[in-house]
Scaffold this active site. Structure first.
Site, PDB file in Angstrom:
ATOM      1  N   SER A   1     -14.874  11.802  16.862  1.00 15.12           N
ATOM      2  CA  SER A   1     -15.072  11.168  15.552  1.00 15.12           C
ATOM      3  C   SER A   1     -16.013  11.984  14.667  1.00 15.12           C
ATOM      4  O   SER A   1     -16.322  11.583  13.549  1.00 15.12           O
ATOM      5  CB  SER A   1     -15.640   9.755  15.736  1.00 15.12           C
TER       6      SER A   1
ATOM      7  N   ASN B   1     -23.369   2.588  22.001  1.00  5.62           N
ATOM      8  CA  ASN B   1     -22.798   1.355  21.448  1.00  5.62           C
ATOM      9  C   ASN B   1     -23.766   0.644  20.491  1.00  5.62           C
ATOM     10  O   ASN B   1     -23.374   0.229  19.400  1.00  5.62           O
ATOM     11  CB  ASN B   1     -22.372   0.413  22.581  1.00  5.62           C
TER      12      ASN B   1
ATOM     13  N   THR C   1      -3.091 -17.279 -22.938  1.00  6.04           N
ATOM     14  CA  THR C   1      -2.681 -17.810 -21.641  1.00  6.04           C
ATOM     15  C   THR C   1      -1.217 -17.397 -21.518  1.00  6.04           C
ATOM     16  O   THR C   1      -0.499 -17.335 -22.528  1.00  6.04           O
ATOM     17  CB  THR C   1      -2.812 -19.346 -21.544  1.00  6.04           C
ATOM     18  N   HIS C   2      -0.797 -17.079 -20.307  1.00  6.36           N
ATOM     19  CA  HIS C   2       0.564 -16.555 -20.073  1.00  6.36           C
ATOM     20  C   HIS C   2       0.826 -15.295 -20.904  1.00  6.36           C
ATOM     21  O   HIS C   2       1.967 -14.999 -21.245  1.00  6.36           O
ATOM     22  CB  HIS C   2       1.639 -17.600 -20.385  1.00  6.36           C
TER      23      HIS C   2
ATOM     24  N   SER D   1      -0.555  14.388 -22.347  1.00  9.95           N
ATOM     25  CA  SER D   1       0.677  14.651 -21.623  1.00  9.95           C
ATOM     26  C   SER D   1       1.003  16.129 -21.762  1.00  9.95           C
ATOM     27  O   SER D   1       0.728  16.745 -22.792  1.00  9.95           O
ATOM     28  CB  SER D   1       1.801  13.808 -22.227  1.00  9.95           C
TER      29      SER D   1
ATOM     30  N   LYS E   1       0.616  11.905 -26.892  1.00 10.23           N
ATOM     31  CA  LYS E   1       0.101  10.950 -25.908  1.00 10.23           C
ATOM     32  C   LYS E   1      -1.408  11.039 -25.685  1.00 10.23           C
ATOM     33  O   LYS E   1      -1.986  12.114 -25.673  1.00 10.23           O
ATOM     34  CB  LYS E   1       0.793  11.165 -24.545  1.00 10.23           C
TER      35      LYS E   1
ATOM     36  N   GLU F   1      -6.259   3.118 -15.515  1.00  9.44           N
ATOM     37  CA  GLU F   1      -5.056   3.069 -14.672  1.00  9.44           C
ATOM     38  C   GLU F   1      -5.385   3.428 -13.230  1.00  9.44           C
ATOM     39  O   GLU F   1      -4.912   2.792 -12.285  1.00  9.44           O
ATOM     40  CB  GLU F   1      -4.001   4.050 -15.185  1.00  9.44           C
TER      41      GLU F   1
ATOM     42  N   TYR G   1     -18.043  -3.850  23.514  1.00 11.63           N
ATOM     43  CA  TYR G   1     -17.593  -2.689  22.743  1.00 11.63           C
ATOM     44  C   TYR G   1     -16.260  -2.167  23.258  1.00 11.63           C
ATOM     45  O   TYR G   1     -16.023  -2.073  24.456  1.00 11.63           O
ATOM     46  CB  TYR G   1     -18.635  -1.555  22.829  1.00 11.63           C
TER      47      TYR G   1
ATOM     48  N   LYS H   1     -14.866   3.263  10.792  1.00  8.18           N
ATOM     49  CA  LYS H   1     -15.650   4.067   9.847  1.00  8.18           C
ATOM     50  C   LYS H   1     -14.889   4.550   8.630  1.00  8.18           C
ATOM     51  O   LYS H   1     -15.371   4.409   7.493  1.00  8.18           O
ATOM     52  CB  LYS H   1     -16.270   5.256  10.577  1.00  8.18           C
TER      53      LYS H   1
HETATM   54  N1  ARG Z   1     -17.913   7.294  18.230  1.00 11.87           N
HETATM   55  C1  ARG Z   1     -18.102   5.998  18.781  1.00 11.87           C
HETATM   56  C2  ARG Z   1     -17.778   4.932  17.719  1.00 11.87           C
HETATM   57  O1  ARG Z   1     -17.687   5.286  16.600  1.00 11.87           O
HETATM   58  C3  ARG Z   1     -19.516   5.817  19.214  1.00 11.87           C
HETATM   59  C4  ARG Z   1     -19.699   4.835  20.338  1.00 11.87           C
HETATM   60  C5  ARG Z   1     -19.049   5.362  21.548  1.00 11.87           C
HETATM   61  N2  ARG Z   1     -19.292   4.516  22.665  1.00 11.87           N
HETATM   62  C6  ARG Z   1     -18.595   4.660  23.788  1.00 11.87           C
HETATM   63  N3  ARG Z   1     -18.876   3.866  24.744  1.00 11.87           N
HETATM   64  N4  ARG Z   1     -17.603   5.502  23.883  1.00 11.87           N
HETATM   65  O2  ARG Z   1     -17.582   3.791  18.010  1.00 11.87           O
END
Ligand code: ARG
Length: 466
Positions: A27, A114, A159-160, A281, A287, A294, A321, A329
């Site tokens: 990650s 974790n 309205t509408h 444009s 334009k 938008e 976990y 993320k």
């Molecule tokens: N990269 C992991 C996450 O974003 C971190 C925690 C990893 N924990 C584990 N037991 N593998 O969740």
């Protein structure tokens, strides 16, 4: 693989991680964004470990100095992120051990990735909520300025999407302001639940070390330690709640965008958007496209998508976990970026939106916007509202047939429809009379708009002072 990139779990394994699996499960490409929060959390954890006697003063100092030096490297862009080290946490820890040796290996005492990652996300999100609230306030303040200038500017209310009754442009802008004020409250309410500390939950069950969780929480500015270790490492409801609040901001901005796009069109012509917020444009020389609203309208899709992604990510996860949570993320980061950028674009653009007051006024004159005023006038003369409604319907029909507004019908014509109509009727048929009559708290009368702006300004100032 060199020994300094050996997996922390290598002791139990007889095979090296498959190269694809390594890349697939890593990650670090995206969670490196958490680096400075990861270091902040580690600094507090180390100081607490020293306070409770798990780390010596020398070990604690070495860790603190090492982490601070790493933070400088990261900020300078002078840090090599290794995919072999999987994530932001292991990258930083490995670098710390490289720098300071054995003391670095003690930092993770009483901690797990974790509770570490859950802490990092909360620190990150808390800071981003504050940044988003600041952008919201900048936009709210710009809306107040414009609403104050336009407190007496008459436009059609719809309205509408059909002309309904005249309103003031300032009143319309204050409706946007009200939506954003609730968005602000939602974010700050969510922040209370973000601001709780997972550290001490360790992997899932808590830890046997005598950690002083309250002290760590205090160092990190958290309201309190999380009350249940299993919950602390697993739930991401705080992030989902944030994205839900962000989704409402996105929905509100999409509504404002839609109106700006409509109003900037030749057909409405209610506003002029500054050139530097528009594009042209490549083929049609005439334009001037309202790209910013938008695009903001379009960005709503991704934020709402992220809300769904996070809800489904959490659904059915058993305690505690699971690696699934690594997928929290990117949607969260992208939501933060998107909302901040959209608010910024709006806050920058709003002070330069030019209302075309004549066009608004003309549009309000078409479409029989004062029909309700005529009905109310008849009620004041003693006619029952339902009868008044029917009388006015006839007057409108006469206007439609002869292509005239109500104010253009002669007194004779009006009296032929209802003898209760007198010469004073023209006062209520005017747009100015109509908006001024709605002089009720929350109504569109210019005086009410000015009051609403003044109250909102006080509130904004109180927030800024708080
Ligand atoms: N990269 C992991 C996450 O974003 C971190 C925690 C990893 N924990 C584990 N037991 N593998 O969740």
């Amino acid at each position: 693989m060199s020994s300094d990139t050996a997996k922390p779990w290598a002791g139990r394994f007889t095979q090296a991680t498959d190269a694809f699996v390594e890349a697939f499960t890593a990650s670090v490409d995206f969670d490196q964004r958490l680096a400075l929060y990861d270091i902040e959390g580690s600094l507090a954890h180390a100081r607490m470990l020293h306070k409770v006697g798990v780390l010596s003063e020398a070990e604690c100092n070495a860790i603190v100095d090492g982490l601070e030096a790493i933070a400088v490297d990261i900020e300078r862009g002078d840090f090599f992120w290794s995919v072999e080290l999987e994530d932001v946490h292991m990258n930083i820890e490995a670098r710390l051990t490289d720098r300071i040796g054995i003391a670095g290996k003690k930092l993770h005492t009483g901690r797990s990735r974790n509770d570490q990652v859950a802490t990092d996300i909360r620190l990150y999100l808390r800071a981003e909520i504050d940044a988003i609230v600041a952008e919201l306030d900048r936009l709210r303040s710009a809306l107040l300025d414009l609403a104050e200038c336009e407190a007496g500017t008459i436009m059609p209310g719809f309205t509408h999407l059909q002309v309904a009754q005249p309103v003031t442009f300032g009143h319309h802008l204050m409706a946007w302001f009200a939506m954003l004020s609730r968005d602000r409250e939602r974010l700050l309410d969510c922040r209370k639940r973000v601001n709780v500390m997972p550290l001490g939950a360790a992997a899932l069950a808590g830890t046997s070390y005598p950690l002083d969780r309250a002290y760590t929480a205090e160092l990190l500015g958290f309201e309190r330690p999380a009350e249940n270790s299993l919950d602390a490492v697993s739930d991401r409801d705080f992030a989902i709640e944030f994205v839900a609040a962000a989704s409402l901001i996105a929905v509100h901005l999409s509504r404002f965008s839609e109106e700006l796009v409509l109003w900037a069109s030749a057909q409405f012509g209610f506003i002029d958007l500054p050139d530097r917020f528009c594009t042209g444009s490549s083929i049609m020389p005439q334009k001037k496209n309202p790209d910013v609203p938008e695009l903001v309208r379009g960005k709503t899709g991704r934020v709402l998508g992220h809300l769904t992604a996070l809800l489904v990510l959490m659904k059915s996860q058993p305690l505690a976990y699971n690696k699934d949570n690594q997928e929290d993320k990117e949607p969260l980061f992208d939501t933060v970026d998107t909302i901040k950028n959209c608010l910024r674009a709006f806050a920058d653009m709003m002070p330069h939106v030019e209302p075309c007051r004549e066009r608004m006024y003309k549009a309000a004159q078409q479409g029989y916007a004062t029909a309700t005023d005529l009905a109310d006038y008849l009620v004041r003369k003693g006619v029952a509202f339902r009868d008044a409604h029917e009388i006015v319907g006839k007057a409108v029909r006469l206007g439609v047939d002869s292509r005239r507004d109500l104010a253009e019908l002669s007194l004779d014509e009006l009296q032929a429809i209802s003898p209760d109509i007198g010469a004073d009727v023209y006062g209520v048929l005017s747009l100015e009379g109509s908006v001024a009559a709605r002089n009720i708290v929350g109504g569109t009368a210019p005086d009410q708009v000015r009051n609403a702006v003044a109250q909102a300004r006080d509130q904004l100032l109180r927030h800024a002072g708080a």
